[in-house]
Design an enzyme around this catalytic site. Structure first.
Site, PDB file in Angstrom:
ATOM      1  N   GLU A 103      40.691  45.815  38.266  1.00 35.52           N
ATOM      2  CA  GLU A 103      41.871  45.022  38.598  1.00 35.52           C
ATOM      3  C   GLU A 103      41.765  43.652  37.921  1.00 35.52           C
ATOM      4  O   GLU A 103      40.696  43.039  37.926  1.00 35.52           O
ATOM      5  CB  GLU A 103      41.887  44.864  40.127  1.00 35.52           C
ATOM      6  CG  GLU A 103      42.922  43.927  40.665  1.00 35.52           C
ATOM      7  CD  GLU A 103      42.734  43.669  42.170  1.00 35.52           C
ATOM      8  OE1 GLU A 103      43.637  43.096  42.773  1.00 35.52           O
ATOM      9  OE2 GLU A 103      41.673  44.039  42.733  1.00 35.52           O
ATOM     10  N   HIS A 104      42.874  43.177  37.345  1.00 32.88           N
ATOM     11  CA  HIS A 104      42.886  41.825  36.791  1.00 32.88           C
ATOM     12  C   HIS A 104      43.298  40.847  37.883  1.00 32.88           C
ATOM     13  O   HIS A 104      44.238  41.104  38.636  1.00 32.88           O
ATOM     14  CB  HIS A 104      43.890  41.732  35.627  1.00 32.88           C
ATOM     15  CG  HIS A 104      43.980  40.358  35.035  1.00 32.88           C
ATOM     16  ND1 HIS A 104      44.701  39.332  35.609  1.00 32.88           N
ATOM     17  CD2 HIS A 104      43.397  39.830  33.932  1.00 32.88           C
ATOM     18  CE1 HIS A 104      44.580  38.247  34.879  1.00 32.88           C
ATOM     19  NE2 HIS A 104      43.786  38.509  33.857  1.00 32.88           N
ATOM     20  N   ASP A 228      23.870  38.215  41.646  1.00 34.48           N
ATOM     21  CA  ASP A 228      23.904  37.319  40.473  1.00 34.48           C
ATOM     22  C   ASP A 228      24.933  36.213  40.755  1.00 34.48           C
ATOM     23  O   ASP A 228      25.832  35.947  39.968  1.00 34.48           O
ATOM     24  CB  ASP A 228      24.300  38.112  39.218  1.00 34.48           C
ATOM     25  CG  ASP A 228      24.127  37.301  37.929  1.00 34.48           C
ATOM     26  OD1 ASP A 228      23.501  36.226  37.978  1.00 34.48           O
ATOM     27  OD2 ASP A 228      24.631  37.736  36.884  1.00 34.48           O
TER      28      ASP A 228
HETATM   29  N1  LIG Z   1      38.782  41.047  36.909  1.00 44.64           N
HETATM   30  C1  LIG Z   1      39.025  39.982  36.147  1.00 44.64           C
HETATM   31  N2  LIG Z   1      40.271  39.478  36.028  1.00 44.64           N
HETATM   32  C2  LIG Z   1      40.516  38.424  35.224  1.00 44.64           C
HETATM   33  N3  LIG Z   1      39.584  37.759  34.531  1.00 44.64           N
HETATM   34  C3  LIG Z   1      38.323  38.198  34.619  1.00 44.64           C
HETATM   35  C4  LIG Z   1      37.966  39.327  35.424  1.00 44.64           C
HETATM   36  N4  LIG Z   1      36.629  39.534  35.317  1.00 44.64           N
HETATM   37  C5  LIG Z   1      36.166  38.587  34.493  1.00 44.64           C
HETATM   38  N5  LIG Z   1      37.177  37.785  34.061  1.00 44.64           N
HETATM   39  C6  LIG Z   1      37.069  36.625  33.151  1.00 44.64           C
HETATM   40  O1  LIG Z   1      35.996  36.810  32.240  1.00 44.64           O
HETATM   41  C7  LIG Z   1      34.989  35.800  32.438  1.00 44.64           C
HETATM   42  C8  LIG Z   1      33.596  36.398  32.272  1.00 44.64           C
HETATM   43  O2  LIG Z   1      33.455  37.497  33.146  1.00 44.64           O
HETATM   44  P1  LIG Z   1      32.041  38.068  33.597  1.00 44.64           P
HETATM   45  O3  LIG Z   1      31.274  37.036  34.357  1.00 44.64           O
HETATM   46  O4  LIG Z   1      32.310  39.338  34.310  1.00 44.64           O
HETATM   47  O5  LIG Z   1      31.365  38.318  32.177  1.00 44.64           O
HETATM   48  P2  LIG Z   1      29.836  38.558  31.781  1.00 44.64           P
HETATM   49  O6  LIG Z   1      29.737  38.494  30.311  1.00 44.64           O
HETATM   50  O7  LIG Z   1      29.326  39.786  32.452  1.00 44.64           O
HETATM   51  O8  LIG Z   1      29.140  37.405  32.489  1.00 44.64           O
HETATM   52  P3  LIG Z   1      28.149  36.243  32.621  1.00 44.64           P
HETATM   53  O9  LIG Z   1      28.738  35.131  31.794  1.00 44.64           O
HETATM   54  O10 LIG Z   1      28.187  35.961  34.113  1.00 44.64           O
HETATM   55  O11 LIG Z   1      26.814  36.692  32.177  1.00 44.64           O
HETATM   56  C9  LIG Z   1      35.257  35.243  33.822  1.00 44.64           C
HETATM   57  O12 LIG Z   1      34.811  33.921  33.957  1.00 44.64           O
HETATM   58  C10 LIG Z   1      36.761  35.359  33.926  1.00 44.64           C
HETATM   59  O13 LIG Z   1      37.379  34.265  33.272  1.00 44.64           O
END
Ligand SMILES: Nc1ncnc2c1ncn2[C@@H]1O[C@H](COP(=O)(O)OP(=O)(O)OP(=O)(O)O)[C@@H](O)[C@H]1O
Length: 321
Positions: A103-104, A228
């Site tokens: 979901e976004h 985390d």
């Molecule tokens: N479900 C979502 N809906 C909208 N934006 C999202 C969603 N999931 C993640 N994002 C966007 O993407 C960014 C990075 O997501 P996420 O933390 O899941 O990435 P990652 O590469 O696994 O993480 P990290 O930087 O914690 O190691 C978030 O800060 C947010 O802006």
């Protein structure tokens, strides 16, 4: 929620067709700017049923990472305590790696809902314990509920989850200090093998001897953890706080505060409302060092020697305590 097979696809077009099929949507149109975090990239898409977020990672073991994130998001959602994006699909990516569809959510930085997040996180941590109490009551009752959620009496998780992209050994264990020592040991062994590190293993062999003493006089019940919970994995949306990008397992509730206090992003109000529901126990501050140590070691293994100084100094401090 729809879970996929491990099929592979010839092209991005075929992959998008597969996503549309699985989501039961005729449309899948990108919107906004692509983004992502330190580990994966991401993009929002509109579908017939609303907006979804595709998280993409090209690493060979990305599938394991996204299967873990899927299982974590699902487990958190099932507690009905704190909002997370609903996970929908994990697929292999034709060009390598894998992707997670969820979901976004239109998220902004955590600010006015910080106290509420503290309360909701505490409720999530207490959820398994309250299931345990209900189970005991139900055992004494003649009316059995076949669909009742089961109490988790051990530490671990059914699925491997990745903190960053490194896997965590979530094999079930009866005892928290043993489980936590194994987590630290895995990080130390990796440093020894991959970075030829000498001092950290020596300190760990001393620290291991006093490890059980840090957990004396604390009643530790398995709690579902985010795993985390740094400031980059919390936010708020129109209806309240959100947590995302979890690497869950059942463990000591205090564990989630370890990384939360390393990089900032959590206010006094957050901790105040959390501790109104789960008061601090004796030895909390020392155990926070242990939980931070895991995250410093994990960062050292991911991102290199910039985290060596903090890791070694915490170990020295704990050995001398
Ligand atoms: N479900 C979502 N809906 C909208 N934006 C999202 C969603 N999931 C993640 N994002 C966007 O993407 C960014 C990075 O997501 P996420 O933390 O899941 O990435 P990652 O590469 O696994 O993480 P990290 O930087 O914690 O190691 C978030 O800060 C947010 O802006």
């Amino acid at each position: 929620m729809v879970r996929s097979s491990t099929s592979t696809f010839q092209s991005m077009e075929e992959l998008h067709d597969e996503i549309k099929l699985k989501l039961g949507s005729k449309t899948l149109e990108p919107f906004g700017h692509g983004g992502g975090g330190c580990i994966s990239s991401g993009q929002g898409y509109t579908t017939d049923h609303g907006k979804v977020y595709l998280k993409v990672n090209s690493k060979a073991k990305a599938r394991r990472m996204f299967d873990g994130e899927y299982a974590s998001l699902k487990a958190i959602a099932e507690t009905h305590t704190v909002k997370t994006p609903t996970p929908m699909l994990v697929l292999d990516n034709p060009s390598g790696g894998a992707l997670l569809v969820m979901e976004h959510l239109d998220m902004t930085g955590l600010s006015k809902h910080d106290a509420e997040l503290g309360r909701q996180l505490a409720r999530m941590h207490l959820h398994n314990e309250s299931v345990g109490k209900q189970t005991k009551k139900a055992e004494a009752s003649v009316h059995k509920d076949e669909d009742a959620v089961e109490y988790v009496s051990k530490y671990g998780f059914d699925t491997t989850t990745c903190c960053g992209f490194l896997p965590q050994d979530n094999t079930w264990c009866d005892d928290w200090p043993t489980f936590m020592a194994r987590k630290l040991s895995t990080q130390i062994t990796r440093l020894q093998e991959e970075k030829n590190e000498k001092e950290a293993p020596e300190l760990w062999s001393k620290l291991q001897l006093k490890f059980p003493s840090f957990f004396e006089n604390v009643d530790i019940k398995p709690a579902l953890l985010h795993g985390d919970l740094w400031g980059g994995n919390v936010a708020e949306y129109a209806d309240g706080p959100v947590i995302f990008d979890p690497s869950s397992f059942y463990g000591h509730a205090e564990y989630d505060h370890g990384i939360a206090t390393m990089f900032g992003g959590f206010s006094h109000s957050f901790f105040k409302s959390y501790h109104e529901l789960i008061p601090k126990c004796e030895g909390y501050a020392t155990r926070q060092k242990i939980y931070q140590l895991f995250n410093y070691l994990n960062h050292w293994n991911h991102f290199g020697g910039g985290y060596r100084g903090s890791s070694v100094s915490i170990m020295r401090e704990l050995v001398a305590s």
